[in-house]
Design an enzyme around this catalytic site. Structure first.
Site, PDB file in Angstrom:
ATOM      1  CG  ASP A   1     -92.872  -7.862 -54.886  1.00 32.26           C
ATOM      2  OD1 ASP A   1     -93.143  -6.673 -54.637  1.00 32.26           O
ATOM      3  OD2 ASP A   1     -92.762  -8.740 -54.005  1.00 32.26           O
TER       4      ASP A   1
ATOM      5  CD  GLU B   1     -96.073 -10.075 -54.887  1.00 27.13           C
ATOM      6  OE1 GLU B   1     -95.492 -10.929 -54.221  1.00 27.13           O
ATOM      7  OE2 GLU B   1     -95.588  -9.590 -55.928  1.00 27.13           O
TER       8      GLU B   1
ATOM      9  CE1 TYR C   1     -89.484  -8.147 -54.508  1.00 27.67           C
ATOM     10  CE2 TYR C   1     -87.780  -8.889 -56.021  1.00 27.67           C
ATOM     11  CZ  TYR C   1     -88.985  -9.094 -55.376  1.00 27.67           C
ATOM     12  OH  TYR C   1     -89.692 -10.246 -55.599  1.00 27.67           O
TER      13      TYR C   1
END
Length: 685
Positions: free
Chosen positions: A107, A7, A317
């Protein structure tokens, strides 16, 4: 060869380092870094996007509304100041031609899936179904290797489709409603003033306005409290009357008089001990609230810091709603690593001495990611900023607290009887620290230790006092409380709520960092929309579409079904808006422009010339269905003469004619004047 798409560039570097069996080879193309690595006998190219590389934009260039004909275009075309994305798109386009296989390593959430999907489809020019998926929640070597060894066969199309639907709906609502507001003000005042609202932005502002109205309409009521000041072992103590509010001053006076005439004694002593279990693991919303309480961080700032800690590999995350940790997480290894940091060593050693490490967990789950936890990667000197250190400390201490014993709190309530009247003396203390030893700095408990009392004991009264007070209006929302309210209402997502709040600040609708106050502009926008088109700010409508996007993710609805339903709903809303456009514009213009007359006047049409067929006026009109502008005869429907016209720019009549009497106009756009004949068959076109 395989192309792995991350990403962001720093994540690509982490992935390359984790997967490479020897040192990754760093290269650049168009100034964009990428990495060549070898793994399991295969050559991998690890490259990255830079967030979203593609955004939505109208297929045709015009500023009317409604507009639903949109497409994915490079983000530097869709948005301003995104030129940096151009080289990343070019890089992926070239690198894609060198490989036969693709892996998405963005992600693992709806936004990451949209980034990967659009990068594959438009930059790489391949069918997204060809790509496999790396799924991970932390950027440690063990997590990334585990994701490599357990590749998903495809990207998560449920998440991708839900993400695409969300982007389309947000574009439909945000652009069309903002254009509608702007057009309304232009029609009423003749001035271009850009106002915005959105699918979630409007309902969020609405509940803030509702609180503001409660505060403004609040009428304080007087009440009285009675306090009994006593002395015990040289210590002054204040006991509160059994009723927390007395609404009559006469009653309050009477109680004070009766107490003064009476002897006071202890009539009851109640001692309770209560276990306080450790708090549950952090989901994003809870982390944002705790960080606001402890450090004053805004929700957006907390998310940005948590994202940075994740990208540096120190925490998992952050965009998660889960309060559960992974079943296969090696708790002991993480705690062993944490024990290398002196500030956590005593607590870590205590836990490592336990035969079993079992964390407390909450009820909330997230199918994409677990709760937020420290990965066990240890920051070195200079790795973290001051604010990152604060949030990292909170996350580590919370994690350690999960495995510790409950704290024990003791509460004492002493009832003092003075005549027929009861007063309460309260104390509380921590008798067993448990998890508070590590996390207590972020939990505020009152510690009030009372001297020892006995039932029947006479009490020395120093004073009986009556205090007049007034009821207070409800408190304004703090930024953290807004996020919690959005969660409770089911509007927005864990990833978008903080940004929606920031947008309300940027638009000038709200102000105040700790206590949010709605500005006069924000109040007027909601007041006007409530009056004329209340569905625009409907919490129920927004929540319903959130639910349907969840159903897309589950494969129970298609994105096409939800997008079409949204289009139909919004078309009806905008039709109603157009009927009241002038009235809406007048109300809003009075606050944003200030010099608008009260009477409603129809906007004078722009006359560009005379009709060559009947001699009527040729005026600028707007198609009711598409919102597109065109030139038509004022004598319609008796005369059907029409001309197409460019959709952007100011139209300036010239009083000149050209082909077959068609008028010539000047289109002024971005400082440039273009003189054109309205007849599209004219050779000058």
């Amino acid at each position: 060869m395989i192309l792995v798409i991350a990403e962001k560039p720093n994540v690509a570097r982490k992935i390359a380092g984790a997967l490479s069996e020897r040192r990754p080879i760093r290269k650049t193309i168009f100034g964009v870094p990428y990495y060549e690595v070898f793994r399991d006998g295969k050559k991998l190219i690890v490259a990255s996007a830079v967030g979203h590389l593609y955004g939505l934009a109208p297929k045709q260039d015009f500023f009317g509304y409604p507009i639903f004909d949109i497409e994915w275009v490079p983000v530097y075309i869709a948005e301003k100041n995104k030129d940096y994305a151009k080289d990343y798109i070019k890089a992926l386009s070239v690198l894609a031609k060198r490989v036969k296989e693709f892996i998405v390593a963005c992600d693992y959430d709806t936004e990451g899936e949209v980034i990967g999907y659009t990068a594959l489809k438009y930059a790489c020019g391949v069918d997204p179904s060809r790509a496999k998926r790396m799924k991970f929640s932390a950027l440690t070597k063990r997590d990334l290797l585990n994701a490599w060894r357990n590749l998903e066969p495809t990207i998560n199309f449920g998440m991708a489709n839900a993400g695409i639907a969300r982007h389309v709906l947000d574009w439909y609502w945000g652009v069309n409603l903002s254009r509608a507001l702007t057009h309304a003000i232009k029609r009423a005042s003749g001035k271009w003033v850009v106002l915005s609202t959105g699918r979630v932005q409007g309902p969020t502002l609405k509940f803030l306005v509702e609180r503001e109205r409660e505060i403004q309409s609040f009428v304080p009521k007087p009440y009285w409290v009675i306090k009994l000041v006593i002395e015990k072992n040289g210590q002054k103590l204040v006991a509160n009357y059994e009723k927390d509010k007395i609404w009559s001053e006469e009653e309050a006076k009477k109680i004070v008089t009766e107490v003064k005439k009476s002897k006071a004694r202890v009539s009851n002593i109640e001692v309770k001990r209560q276990k306080r279990n450790p708090p549950v693991p952090f989901d994003l919303g809870t982390l944002q609230r705790e960080a606001y309480s402890a450090f004053g961080f805004s929700p957006k700032k907390t998310l940005d810091i948590a994202q940075s800690l994740y990208e540096k590999g120190f925490t998992s995350y952050p965009r998660t709603e889960s309060q559960k940790l992974p079943k296969n997480l090696n708790f002991r290894l993480i705690i062993q690593n944490i024990s290398r940091m002196p500030q956590y060593r005593p607590y870590a050693h205590l836990l490592l001495g336990m035969p079993e490490l079992k964390p407390v967990e909450g009820k909330k789950e997230d199918p994409a990611h677990p709760a937020i936890y420290p990965t066990g990667e240890i920051p070195g000197p200079g790795d973290l900023s001051k604010d990152e250190e604060k949030l990292y400390d909170m996350i580590v201490r919370r994690f350690l607290a999960l495995f510790m014993e409950p704290a024990v709190r003791e509460s004492v309530k002493v009832t003092i009887l003075a005549g027929p009247h009861k007063f309460m003396l309260s104390g509380a203390r921590t008798v067993k620290q448990g998890w508070l030893s590590v996390y207590g700095k972020y939990i505020k408990f009152d510690e009030v230790t009372l001297p020892e009392f006995f039932i029947g004991e006479r009490v020395r009264v120093l004073q009986v006092r009556r205090e007049k007070k007034k009821t207070k209006p409800p408190a304004r929302y703090s930024p953290a409380a807004v996020i919690k309210k959005m969660e409770d209402l089911g509007i927005g997502t864990k990833a978008t709520r903080a940004q929606i709040l920031e947008t309300l600040y940027q638009r000038g609708y709200i102000e105040g960092k700790k206590s949010i106050k709605v500005t006069p502009l924000g109040m007027k926008v909601i007041e006007t929309l409530e009056k004329y088109v209340p569905e625009i700010i409907s919490v129920e409508l927004t929540r319903e579409f959130e639910r349907k996007m969840d159903l897309i993710m589950q494969g129970k609805l298609t994105k096409e079904e939800v997008i079409e339903e949204a289009k139909v709903k919004l078309t009806k809303i905008l039709e109603e808006f157009k009927k009241r456009e002038l009235e809406i514009g007048l109300e809003l213009a009075r606050i944003v422009v200030g010099d608008v007359k009260d009477e409603i006047k129809e906007e004078k049409p722009i006359v560009v010339g005379k009709c060559p067929k009947c001699g009527g006026d040729l005026i600028v009109k707007y198609n009711k269905k598409t919102g597109k502008r065109f030139v038509g005869c004022s004598n319609w429907p008796k005369c059907d003469v029409t001309y197409p016209i460019l959709q952007r720019g100011e139209i300036i009549p010239t009083n000149k004619t050209c082909c077959n009497g068609a008028p010539v106009v000047i289109i002024r756009d971005k400082g440039r004047d273009i003189e054109i004949c309205l007849d599209i068959k004219c050779k000058k076109w």
